[in-house]
Scaffold this motif. Structure first.
Motif, mmCIF file in Angstrom:
data_model
loop_
_atom_site.group_PDB
_atom_site.id
_atom_site.type_symbol
_atom_site.label_atom_id
_atom_site.label_comp_id
_atom_site.label_asym_id
_atom_site.label_seq_id
_atom_site.Cartn_x
_atom_site.Cartn_y
_atom_site.Cartn_z
ATOM 1 N N VAL A 197 0.848 -1.204 0.000
ATOM 2 C CA VAL A 197 0.000 0.000 0.000
ATOM 3 C C VAL A 197 0.879 1.247 0.000
ATOM 4 O O VAL A 197 0.638 2.204 -0.746
ATOM 5 C CB VAL A 197 -0.935 0.005 1.221
ATOM 6 N N THR A 198 1.918 1.228 0.842
ATOM 7 C CA THR A 198 2.855 2.349 0.891
ATOM 8 C C THR A 198 3.540 2.531 -0.463
ATOM 9 O O THR A 198 3.719 3.658 -0.933
ATOM 10 C CB THR A 198 3.920 2.104 1.978
ATOM 11 N N GLY A 201 1.264 4.265 -2.723
ATOM 12 C CA GLY A 201 0.709 5.503 -2.186
ATOM 13 C C GLY A 201 1.454 6.747 -2.622
ATOM 14 O O GLY A 201 2.426 6.687 -3.392
ATOM 15 N N GLU A 217 -6.574 1.008 -4.097
ATOM 16 C CA GLU A 217 -7.829 0.597 -3.445
ATOM 17 C C GLU A 217 -7.819 -0.908 -3.173
ATOM 18 O O GLU A 217 -8.210 -1.368 -2.094
ATOM 19 C CB GLU A 217 -9.035 0.959 -4.318
ATOM 20 N N THR A 220 -5.284 -1.777 -0.483
ATOM 21 C CA THR A 220 -5.800 -1.395 0.835
ATOM 22 C C THR A 220 -6.809 -2.415 1.341
ATOM 23 O O THR A 220 -6.821 -2.754 2.536
ATOM 24 C CB THR A 220 -6.448 -0.001 0.762
ATOM 25 N N GLY A 268 -5.516 3.387 10.676
ATOM 26 C CA GLY A 268 -5.335 3.109 9.261
ATOM 27 C C GLY A 268 -6.544 3.496 8.431
ATOM 28 O O GLY A 268 -6.417 4.060 7.336
ATOM 29 N N SER A 269 -7.740 3.218 8.955
ATOM 30 C CA SER A 269 -8.969 3.568 8.240
ATOM 31 C C SER A 269 -9.126 5.082 8.117
ATOM 32 O O SER A 269 -9.459 5.607 7.050
ATOM 33 C CB SER A 269 -10.182 2.983 8.968
ATOM 34 N N GLN A 271 -6.745 7.268 8.276
ATOM 35 C CA GLN A 271 -5.675 7.732 7.396
ATOM 36 C C GLN A 271 -6.068 7.603 5.928
ATOM 37 O O GLN A 271 -5.882 8.534 5.133
ATOM 38 C CB GLN A 271 -4.418 6.886 7.669
ATOM 39 N N TYR A 272 -6.650 6.473 5.570
ATOM 40 C CA TYR A 272 -7.048 6.241 4.182
ATOM 41 C C TYR A 272 -8.168 7.188 3.754
ATOM 42 O O TYR A 272 -8.136 7.783 2.670
ATOM 43 C CB TYR A 272 -7.487 4.787 4.011
ATOM 44 N N ARG A 273 -9.160 7.372 4.625
ATOM 45 C CA ARG A 273 -10.303 8.223 4.289
ATOM 46 C C ARG A 273 -9.923 9.699 4.194
ATOM 47 O O ARG A 273 -10.569 10.475 3.476
ATOM 48 C CB ARG A 273 -11.422 8.035 5.315
ATOM 49 N N VAL A 276 -4.491 9.987 3.226
ATOM 50 C CA VAL A 276 -3.131 9.664 3.686
ATOM 51 C C VAL A 276 -2.326 10.926 4.026
ATOM 52 O O VAL A 276 -1.306 11.213 3.386
ATOM 53 C CB VAL A 276 -2.362 8.814 2.637
ATOM 54 N N HIS A 284 1.051 5.801 12.043
ATOM 55 C CA HIS A 284 0.698 4.435 11.651
ATOM 56 C C HIS A 284 1.919 3.518 11.730
ATOM 57 O O HIS A 284 1.807 2.359 12.138
ATOM 58 C CB HIS A 284 0.133 4.448 10.230
#
Length: 324
Positions: A197-198, A201, A217, A220, A268-269, A271-273, A276, A284
């Motif tokens: 994911v990183t 990103g 997506e 994640t 994490g959730s 952060q994603y929403r 980031v 994180h």
């Protein structure tokens, strides 16, 4: 042999010193991962474009039209912190070695201690590879995953200072041991998936760094799904202990794992929403180290290696003391 004689002259480390050194190892091994994330999210990964020097002909940042002074010092500061990690690692080895001189049966403790400076050397090499390849995402992933292994080993070292070296006797039934292994495996899978994911990103360490060409997506969802697997295994472990029984110490460690893992998942959730944001990335990374420490502590609490025999120096025989 001469080096061993020099180590023997060092003061015997007290229980407090032993514990402090091991905790310092956990903090520094986990902390270097957090500062590495700061380098990445600030785009400072190539602030020092060569390795082991910062610039050709200089170990230190120099004024350069292509590199901002701040990004140079952020990257260079992270390199300097490696020295702090190395000093703590060396002190852990000296303490374990001094203990083994009085208590020869503590070979396992020394081996664990040596993984600390060994890890520093390995990380320096991996870090150099990361810089020289232009921060390719998979090299950054290896750099981070090496830190996670060292945080795990540092936690085992902390417990090793306070336990014996007998063959481990598990405090949980056979099925519980299997679930613990599955829990550690699931945690490893979560960490590996997190690096993908990183890699895909927005924070690559440098604006020109190529990213992992995969839909973030999907990555994640895989990362989050593996965290769910980790939590399911953790829940199964608790249900089994409710049937078979577990010590109060195990339940305390178990509760800590739940608290840390849920906090990390929530972070994490969020952060994603939120797209980031840079600050949450470093939190994180810190959370991942906390999950590793909590899981390793649960692992260690689930087995018994006998009483510790090295809290104090070995007793000198009375006739030897008289001869002196």
């Amino acid at each position: 042999m001469q080096l061993s004689s020099l180590v023997a002259r060092l003061p015997y480390p007290s229980r407090t010193v032993q514990r402090a050194l091991a905790i310092a190892a956990i903090i520094t091994q986990g902390g270097i991962g957090v500062t590495g994330s700061v380098v990445r999210v600030t785009g400072s990964g190539l602030g020092c474009p060569t390795w082991p020097q910062c610039f050709e002909g200089s170990m230190f940042p120099v004024e350069h039209p292509e590199y901002e002074t701040l990004t140079q010092w952020i990257e260079f500061g992270n390199r300097l912190l490696t020295g702090v990690v190395g000093i703590v690692a060396a002190l852990c080895v000296l303490a374990a070695w001094r203990i083994k001189i009085d208590h020869p049966g503590r070979a396992r403790l020394v081996k664990l201690a040596w993984t600390m400076p060994g890890g520093v050397v390995a990380q320096a090499v991996i870090g150099g590879m990361t810089v020289l390849t232009g921060l390719l995402w998979w090299t950054v992933a290896i750099h981070f995953l090496a830190s996670t292994v060292l945080v795990w080993l540092a936690t085992l070292l902390l417990f090793a200072f306070g336990e014996g070296d007998e063959r481990p006797r598990w405090r949980v039934p056979e099925g519980g041991r299997t679930l613990l292994v599955a829990l550690v495996a699931a945690m490893g899978a979560v960490l590996v998936a997190g690096t993908t994911v990183t890699g895909a990103g927005p924070h690559g360490g440098d604006p020109d760094t190529p990213r992992f060409d995969a839909p973030i997506e999907t990555l994640t969802l895989i990362h989050g799904g593996l965290l769910v697997v980790y939590l399911i295994v953790l829940a199964m472990l608790g249900l089994q202990w409710m049937r078979t029984g577990a010590t109060a110490r195990l339940w305390r460690r178990y509760a800590v794992v739940w608290a840390v893992a849920l906090a990390q998942g929530t972070l994490g959730s969020v952060q994603y929403r939120l797209g980031v944001p840079e600050e949450l990335v470093s939190f994180h990374v810190l959370g991942s180290a906390a999950v590793i420490v909590a899981t390793a502590a649960l692992w260690c609490a689930a087995r018994d290696r006998g009483p510790v025999v090295s809290e104090a120096p070995a007793a000198v025989p009375e006739n030897a003391a008289t001869a002196r």
